[in-house]
Write a protein that holds these residues in place. Structure first.
Motif, mmCIF file in Angstrom:
data_model
loop_
_atom_site.group_PDB
_atom_site.id
_atom_site.type_symbol
_atom_site.label_atom_id
_atom_site.label_comp_id
_atom_site.label_asym_id
_atom_site.label_seq_id
_atom_site.Cartn_x
_atom_site.Cartn_y
_atom_site.Cartn_z
ATOM 1 N N GLN A 72 0.729 -1.280 -0.191
ATOM 2 C CA GLN A 72 -0.100 -0.037 0.032
ATOM 3 C C GLN A 72 0.807 1.229 0.060
ATOM 4 O O GLN A 72 0.562 2.229 -0.873
ATOM 5 C CB GLN A 72 -0.891 -0.039 0.982
ATOM 6 C CG GLN A 72 -2.352 -1.037 0.956
ATOM 7 C CD GLN A 72 -2.778 -1.089 2.339
ATOM 8 O OE1 GLN A 72 -2.467 -0.797 3.394
ATOM 9 N NE2 GLN A 72 -3.941 -1.809 2.316
ATOM 10 N N SER A 73 2.105 1.322 0.652
ATOM 11 C CA SER A 73 2.772 2.460 0.887
ATOM 12 C C SER A 73 3.562 2.712 -0.458
ATOM 13 O O SER A 73 3.573 3.752 -0.971
ATOM 14 C CB SER A 73 3.790 2.143 1.748
ATOM 15 O OG SER A 73 3.239 2.075 3.271
ATOM 16 N N MET A 74 3.759 1.537 -1.238
ATOM 17 C CA MET A 74 4.636 1.725 -2.279
ATOM 18 C C MET A 74 3.579 2.191 -3.855
ATOM 19 O O MET A 74 3.921 3.014 -4.421
ATOM 20 C CB MET A 74 4.999 0.351 -2.691
ATOM 21 C CG MET A 74 6.465 0.083 -2.045
ATOM 22 S SD MET A 74 7.231 -1.534 -2.343
ATOM 23 C CE MET A 74 8.064 -0.848 -4.124
ATOM 24 N N GLU A 75 2.536 1.775 -3.415
ATOM 25 C CA GLU A 75 1.441 2.090 -4.361
ATOM 26 C C GLU A 75 0.952 3.740 -4.163
ATOM 27 O O GLU A 75 0.887 4.443 -5.251
ATOM 28 C CB GLU A 75 -0.154 1.322 -4.304
ATOM 29 C CG GLU A 75 0.197 0.010 -4.886
ATOM 30 C CD GLU A 75 -1.197 -0.994 -4.528
ATOM 31 O OE1 GLU A 75 -1.152 -2.173 -4.991
ATOM 32 O OE2 GLU A 75 -2.014 -0.533 -3.526
ATOM 33 N N LEU A 76 1.080 4.069 -3.067
ATOM 34 C CA LEU A 76 0.605 5.298 -2.595
ATOM 35 C C LEU A 76 1.888 6.127 -3.131
ATOM 36 O O LEU A 76 1.646 7.304 -3.694
ATOM 37 C CB LEU A 76 0.544 5.848 -1.194
ATOM 38 C CG LEU A 76 0.240 6.800 -0.678
ATOM 39 C CD1 LEU A 76 -1.117 7.635 -1.375
ATOM 40 C CD2 LEU A 76 0.133 7.255 0.930
ATOM 41 N N LEU A 77 3.101 5.793 -2.852
ATOM 42 C CA LEU A 77 4.338 6.504 -3.314
ATOM 43 C C LEU A 77 4.232 6.742 -4.918
ATOM 44 O O LEU A 77 4.542 7.640 -5.382
ATOM 45 C CB LEU A 77 5.468 5.693 -2.940
ATOM 46 C CG LEU A 77 6.853 6.512 -3.267
ATOM 47 C CD1 LEU A 77 6.793 7.759 -2.862
ATOM 48 C CD2 LEU A 77 8.074 5.649 -2.839
ATOM 49 N N ALA A 78 3.784 5.462 -5.662
ATOM 50 C CA ALA A 78 4.027 5.680 -6.803
ATOM 51 C C ALA A 78 2.848 6.808 -7.552
ATOM 52 O O ALA A 78 3.022 7.361 -8.535
ATOM 53 C CB ALA A 78 3.294 4.162 -7.699
ATOM 54 N N MET A 79 1.739 6.894 -6.851
ATOM 55 C CA MET A 79 0.707 7.594 -7.328
ATOM 56 C C MET A 79 0.944 8.953 -7.142
ATOM 57 O O MET A 79 0.841 9.869 -7.939
ATOM 58 C CB MET A 79 -0.672 7.319 -6.409
ATOM 59 C CG MET A 79 -1.477 6.181 -6.976
ATOM 60 S SD MET A 79 -2.955 5.979 -6.238
ATOM 61 C CE MET A 79 -2.735 5.997 -4.455
ATOM 62 N N LYS A 80 1.905 9.090 -5.739
ATOM 63 C CA LYS A 80 2.182 10.647 -5.599
ATOM 64 C C LYS A 80 3.251 11.161 -6.680
ATOM 65 O O LYS A 80 3.242 12.214 -7.149
ATOM 66 C CB LYS A 80 2.750 10.701 -4.124
ATOM 67 C CG LYS A 80 1.826 10.754 -3.293
ATOM 68 C CD LYS A 80 2.323 10.855 -1.619
ATOM 69 C CE LYS A 80 1.210 10.722 -0.662
ATOM 70 N NZ LYS A 80 1.671 10.939 0.538
ATOM 71 N N MET A 81 4.254 10.070 -6.976
ATOM 72 C CA MET A 81 5.110 10.550 -7.903
ATOM 73 C C MET A 81 4.498 10.611 -9.219
ATOM 74 O O MET A 81 5.082 11.517 -10.009
ATOM 75 C CB MET A 81 6.308 9.165 -8.082
ATOM 76 C CG MET A 81 7.213 9.071 -6.940
ATOM 77 S SD MET A 81 8.209 7.813 -6.978
ATOM 78 C CE MET A 81 9.345 8.437 -8.409
ATOM 79 N N GLU A 82 3.577 10.071 -9.707
ATOM 80 C CA GLU A 82 2.821 10.087 -11.161
ATOM 81 C C GLU A 82 2.188 11.589 -10.966
ATOM 82 O O GLU A 82 2.600 12.377 -11.843
ATOM 83 C CB GLU A 82 1.872 9.200 -11.219
ATOM 84 C CG GLU A 82 2.333 7.954 -11.806
ATOM 85 C CD GLU A 82 1.422 6.899 -11.850
ATOM 86 O OE1 GLU A 82 1.708 5.668 -12.005
ATOM 87 O OE2 GLU A 82 0.062 6.999 -11.834
ATOM 88 N N VAL A 83 1.741 12.072 -9.988
ATOM 89 C CA VAL A 83 1.115 13.432 -9.499
ATOM 90 C C VAL A 83 2.376 14.394 -10.058
ATOM 91 O O VAL A 83 2.191 15.564 -10.818
ATOM 92 C CB VAL A 83 0.307 13.422 -8.556
ATOM 93 C CG1 VAL A 83 -0.063 15.173 -8.290
ATOM 94 C CG2 VAL A 83 -1.042 12.776 -8.364
ATOM 95 N N ILE A 84 3.261 14.346 -9.140
ATOM 96 C CA ILE A 84 4.400 15.267 -9.302
ATOM 97 C C ILE A 84 4.946 15.163 -10.607
ATOM 98 O O ILE A 84 5.188 16.457 -11.179
ATOM 99 C CB ILE A 84 5.519 14.801 -8.090
ATOM 100 C CG1 ILE A 84 4.941 15.078 -6.845
ATOM 101 C CG2 ILE A 84 6.773 15.391 -8.411
ATOM 102 C CD1 ILE A 84 5.864 14.583 -5.682
#
Length: 94
Positions: free
Chosen positions: A12-24
């Motif tokens: 879940q943490s990695m998925e959240l990080l991936a989503m945040k990186m995509e937004v950035i």
């Protein structure tokens, strides 16, 4: 030994990080496009466009790396669950 909950938390943490990186990445890309559109000199535009491509490729590489790690974690979770199930169903042979 890690538990299923530990694996789920990491995934879940990695998925959240991936989503945040995509937004950035998207925000940076849009901001850089706006900036490039305002530039008058074509030489500077070409240089900045090359930098954007480089950074875009880096971010894409990071995202792909995270996706690979998530696949490995999911596979490890499945293996862990399988081993746990085997141990729970283990019948003594004597």
């Amino acid at each position: 030994m890690p538990t299923v909950k530990d694996y789920q938390t990491v995934i879940q943490s990695m998925e959240l990080l991936a989503m945040k990186m995509e937004v950035i990445t998207q925000e940076l890309f849009e901001a850089n496009i706006d900036f490039i559109c305002q530039l008058a000199e074509s030489e500077l535009k070409e240089e900045l466009n090359g930098n954007l491509s480089s950074y875009g490729a880096r971010f894409q590489g990071l995202i792909e790396g995270l996706e690979e790690e998530m696949k490995l974690l999911k596979r490890e979770k499945i293996n862990y669950q399988f081993r746990k199930k085997l141990m729970a169903e283990r019948v003594p042979l004597w």
